[in-house]
Structure formats: C-alpha cells, structure tokens
Design a protein around this motif. Sequence first.
Motif, mmCIF file in Angstrom:
data_model
loop_
_atom_site.group_PDB
_atom_site.id
_atom_site.type_symbol
_atom_site.label_atom_id
_atom_site.label_comp_id
_atom_site.label_asym_id
_atom_site.label_seq_id
_atom_site.Cartn_x
_atom_site.Cartn_y
_atom_site.Cartn_z
ATOM 1 N N LYS A 2 0.874 -1.193 0.000
ATOM 2 C CA LYS A 2 0.000 0.000 0.000
ATOM 3 C C LYS A 2 0.902 1.231 0.000
ATOM 4 C CE LYS A 2 -3.704 2.540 0.999
ATOM 5 N NZ LYS A 2 -3.972 3.210 -0.266
ATOM 6 N N LEU A 3 0.569 2.163 -0.876
ATOM 7 C CA LEU A 3 1.356 3.398 -0.946
ATOM 8 C C LEU A 3 0.778 4.397 0.056
ATOM 9 C CD1 LEU A 3 3.647 3.800 -2.893
ATOM 10 C CD2 LEU A 3 2.096 4.975 -4.444
ATOM 11 N N ASP A 4 1.597 4.866 1.032
ATOM 12 C CA ASP A 4 1.086 5.848 1.991
ATOM 13 C C ASP A 4 1.161 7.250 1.415
ATOM 14 O OD1 ASP A 4 0.469 4.022 3.886
ATOM 15 O OD2 ASP A 4 2.413 4.138 4.904
ATOM 16 N N PHE A 70 -2.226 11.549 -13.304
ATOM 17 C CA PHE A 70 -2.721 10.330 -13.965
ATOM 18 C C PHE A 70 -2.059 9.021 -13.503
ATOM 19 C CE2 PHE A 70 -3.504 13.851 -16.923
ATOM 20 C CZ PHE A 70 -4.888 13.734 -17.054
ATOM 21 N N LEU A 71 -0.816 9.081 -13.088
ATOM 22 C CA LEU A 71 -0.147 7.813 -12.737
ATOM 23 C C LEU A 71 -0.375 7.424 -11.273
ATOM 24 C CD1 LEU A 71 3.235 8.131 -14.712
ATOM 25 C CD2 LEU A 71 1.080 7.057 -15.420
ATOM 26 N N LEU A 72 -0.319 8.394 -10.361
ATOM 27 C CA LEU A 72 -0.441 8.018 -8.944
ATOM 28 C C LEU A 72 -1.869 7.710 -8.494
ATOM 29 C CD1 LEU A 72 2.250 10.296 -7.243
ATOM 30 C CD2 LEU A 72 2.367 7.849 -7.745
ATOM 31 N N PHE A 76 -2.732 4.820 -5.700
ATOM 32 C CA PHE A 76 -3.226 5.085 -4.341
ATOM 33 C C PHE A 76 -4.543 4.353 -4.074
ATOM 34 C CE2 PHE A 76 -0.652 9.162 -4.272
ATOM 35 C CZ PHE A 76 0.103 8.807 -3.157
ATOM 36 N N ALA A 77 -5.312 4.134 -5.139
ATOM 37 C CA ALA A 77 -6.644 3.530 -4.974
ATOM 38 C C ALA A 77 -6.590 2.045 -4.612
ATOM 39 C CB ALA A 77 -7.455 3.730 -6.252
ATOM 40 N N ARG A 78 -5.432 1.432 -4.661
ATOM 41 C CA ARG A 78 -5.344 -0.015 -4.394
ATOM 42 C C ARG A 78 -4.536 -0.303 -3.137
ATOM 43 N NH1 ARG A 78 -6.375 -3.158 -9.369
ATOM 44 N NH2 ARG A 78 -5.869 -4.848 -7.951
ATOM 45 N N ASP A 79 -4.859 -1.411 -2.515
ATOM 46 C CA ASP A 79 -4.128 -1.791 -1.294
ATOM 47 C C ASP A 79 -3.001 -2.750 -1.606
ATOM 48 O OD1 ASP A 79 -5.827 -0.359 0.247
ATOM 49 O OD2 ASP A 79 -7.185 -2.057 0.641
ATOM 50 N N GLU A 363 7.013 18.338 -3.543
ATOM 51 C CA GLU A 363 5.545 18.305 -3.586
ATOM 52 C C GLU A 363 5.093 16.976 -2.982
ATOM 53 O OE1 GLU A 363 2.039 19.036 -6.904
ATOM 54 O OE2 GLU A 363 4.048 18.568 -7.611
ATOM 55 N N ALA A 364 4.216 17.061 -1.981
ATOM 56 C CA ALA A 364 3.697 15.830 -1.371
ATOM 57 C C ALA A 364 2.407 15.428 -2.078
ATOM 58 C CB ALA A 364 3.443 16.064 0.111
ATOM 59 N N VAL A 365 2.296 14.149 -2.432
ATOM 60 C CA VAL A 365 1.065 13.661 -3.072
ATOM 61 C C VAL A 365 0.535 12.535 -2.204
ATOM 62 C CG1 VAL A 365 0.043 12.871 -5.244
ATOM 63 C CG2 VAL A 365 2.215 14.096 -5.287
ATOM 64 N N ARG A 366 -0.733 12.620 -1.860
ATOM 65 C CA ARG A 366 -1.354 11.567 -1.036
ATOM 66 C C ARG A 366 -2.603 11.044 -1.703
ATOM 67 N NH1 ARG A 366 1.299 12.230 3.913
ATOM 68 N NH2 ARG A 366 2.166 14.313 3.835
ATOM 69 N N GLY A 367 -2.983 9.846 -1.310
ATOM 70 C CA GLY A 367 -4.150 9.205 -1.919
ATOM 71 C C GLY A 367 -5.459 9.847 -1.497
#
Length: 367
Positions: A2-4, A70-72, A76-79, A363-367
């Motif tokens: 899982k991506l945090d 588009f890529l992240l 993020f949507a998957r575990d 830049e921080a990117v979160r789900g």
Amino acid sequence: MKLDNVELIRIRMPLKGAFRTSFGSESVRDILLVHVVTPDAEGWGECVAMDNPGYSSEYVDGAQDVIKRFLLPPVFARDDVTSASLASLWTLVRGHRMAKAAVETALLDAELRARGESFAEHLGAVRDRVDCGVSVGIPGSIPELLDQVAGYLAQGYVRIKLKIEPGWDVEAVKAVREANPDILLQVDANQAYELSDARHLAKLDPFDLLLIEQPLGEERVRDHAELVKIVKTPICLDESIVSAHAAAKAIAIGACSIVNIKPGRVGGYLEARRVHDVCEASGIPVWCGGMLESGIGRAANVALAALPNFRLPGDTSASERYFAQDVTPPFVLEEGTLRVPTGPGIGVSPVPEILDELTTTREAVRG
Ligand code: SMG
Ligand code: MG
C-alpha cells in the motif's frame, strides 16, 4: 503493498561543463526524484526527462504533472499494488514512459528493500562490476576534443563516444582515431541526419567505429534499414527503441545490429529487461545508455548493465564526470569499471543534507 504517500522532489545539479549534443546544450540538470513511502519500506526513482523536449517528447515539468494527475491516483486507490502490476493500471495513459519508469523504479525499490533483495539480483545480473564508457559532447574545436578524450582515457574509461552532427563528424572522428589508434570508439548523432546523408555517413567506415547511434529520426526505423545497406559501420538504435516490441520489429527488418537500452525511454527496468531478452534471443548485443543521471538513476543502471547480454561498455560514467557533488555517495571509477551495488533495492539513497541543499521544490502527493 500500500502506498502511503509520495514526494516529488526536484533537485538542481549544475554540470561541471556544458554538454552539447545535436539537439541542444545542457549546463544544469533539473532532476525529478520520486520518493515513495509504504508501510514496509521507502523507495526512490529518478525521472530521466530533461527540462526540454529535445531528446524525446517528454520533459520534466510534464512528467511531474502526468505522475501527479494520472499515474499516482490509480496506484493510491489499491491496497495491493506491485511494481509488476503498474502497467495494467496505466493502460489508458499512452506514452509518458520516462514518467512511468520513475514511479515504477521507486515502487520496485521499496518492494526489494522490504525483502532485502538487490536490483542486480532481481534483474538477473551476472557480474559485480561493469565496464564504463564516456560520452563526449560537441566542444568548440578539435584540439579541445582531443584534450577531453585524452583526459577521459587517463581516468580509465574503456570506451569513448563522440556526439556528432552535420558539420561535426568525419573530421572529429578522424582526429580522435588518429590520436588513439586502438581505443574503442563510437558516435551518437541523436537523429541529426537524413537517409540522403547515407553516403556521407559511410565516410565514417574507415575509422573502425563500434557503432553509429541513432543517425536518423526516432520514427525512421525503416530508413535505418536502408542505411544499413550503405554504411558498413554497425547501426545502433537509441531513441527509436521505446519498448521490447519496438526492438523486435526493428531487429526483424534489419534496422540495427546493436541496441542501446535506457530504462526511462522504454518505461522502466522491467521493460528494459524484456528489451534485453528480445535482443539476446536475436543475437543482438545491447549496452546501457545514460541520461546524465544522479547516483539514484546510475545505481539502477549499473545493476541493469550487469545482465549477460550487455556486451558493450555503457554510458555509465562516474559521478564526477558530470557533477561536483552527487546526491548519493559518489560512484567512483575503478580501472574503468563501476561496482554494481549490492545493498537492498537500488542499493543507495540520497544523503539527507546534500538532498536538502540541492532541492528546489518538494511536492507531497497523497491518496
Ligand atoms: O549519462 O553519460 C550520460 C549521457 C550519455 O550521451 C548520452 N546520452 O542520446 O545517448 C544519448 C544521450 C542522451 C542525453 S543528452 C542530453
Ligand atoms: Mg543516444
């Protein structure tokens, strides 16, 4: 896995000197690093896109944008995401291979760190050091070129690659060859010629070059197959080989007899290994290209270059070839070779204080 969260970090690395090719001159690398954090491990990937779309259609601001938008999100949507499943999440994102490669590398790095396996082991490396060549940009004059080549040979590089373009080709090669009758020598045109230049390019034949790299345009694969009939020096493709499928097709029509593999150009290390395998099955040797990477990208490239069908020295030069300070502990040339990292994942990490110094944006990117 899982991506945090993911950090998109831009670092500014001034080059020691300008690096000129047939499509432009670089004096600073503006590099995008992808840093993924998962519950089990962190991972790093380097995006090789330049700040302008001169080498290929990708450029670093565009790569950062497509990664974020588009890529992240599907990741993020998957575990249960794995590096090997990314391609299936991205079927509706056409192209953007350098952006995809950077994310895939970071995730693969995290996976391998979590299970204590090195990139080299995972990819199937068969040696612990790789032979290093060096790429020499287009300088102001022939004496300057000869000085630069002599300097690199003194450092131990085992192969010299000269950048060429119309007006800077036969004379430059002749001078370097006359001064160095026995060295491994090759040239790279970065698409600067037309098929109608075939007879001119054949004037390079007397100089015993290992290869001519990408003389014609990226989409001119069939023209390369015609060129092969006129030029005796082996033709190597770089920009045209964007996938294992592209490699298979180019080889099938006889467009090249050697292939340059750059993981960023083909969408990642997993596809790079497939390109390696396709070429090996066809008896086509490959070598590892370079995109003036920092130590992050270099570490993974060196692991790839240790696969069995990498039979020519790569553009895997030492950190000090381009940078006064690398973001990782420096890669140092030892008798013309670099050591393949053995630690988990890519085997190196940015040095925190140096990373801070070089960072321009984060830049921080979160789900
Ligand atoms: O990393 O040493 C390196 C660069 C090698 O010449 C090199 N790369 O077409 O092969 C190539 C070029 C692409 C980058 S030029 C800015
Ligand atoms: Mg090239």
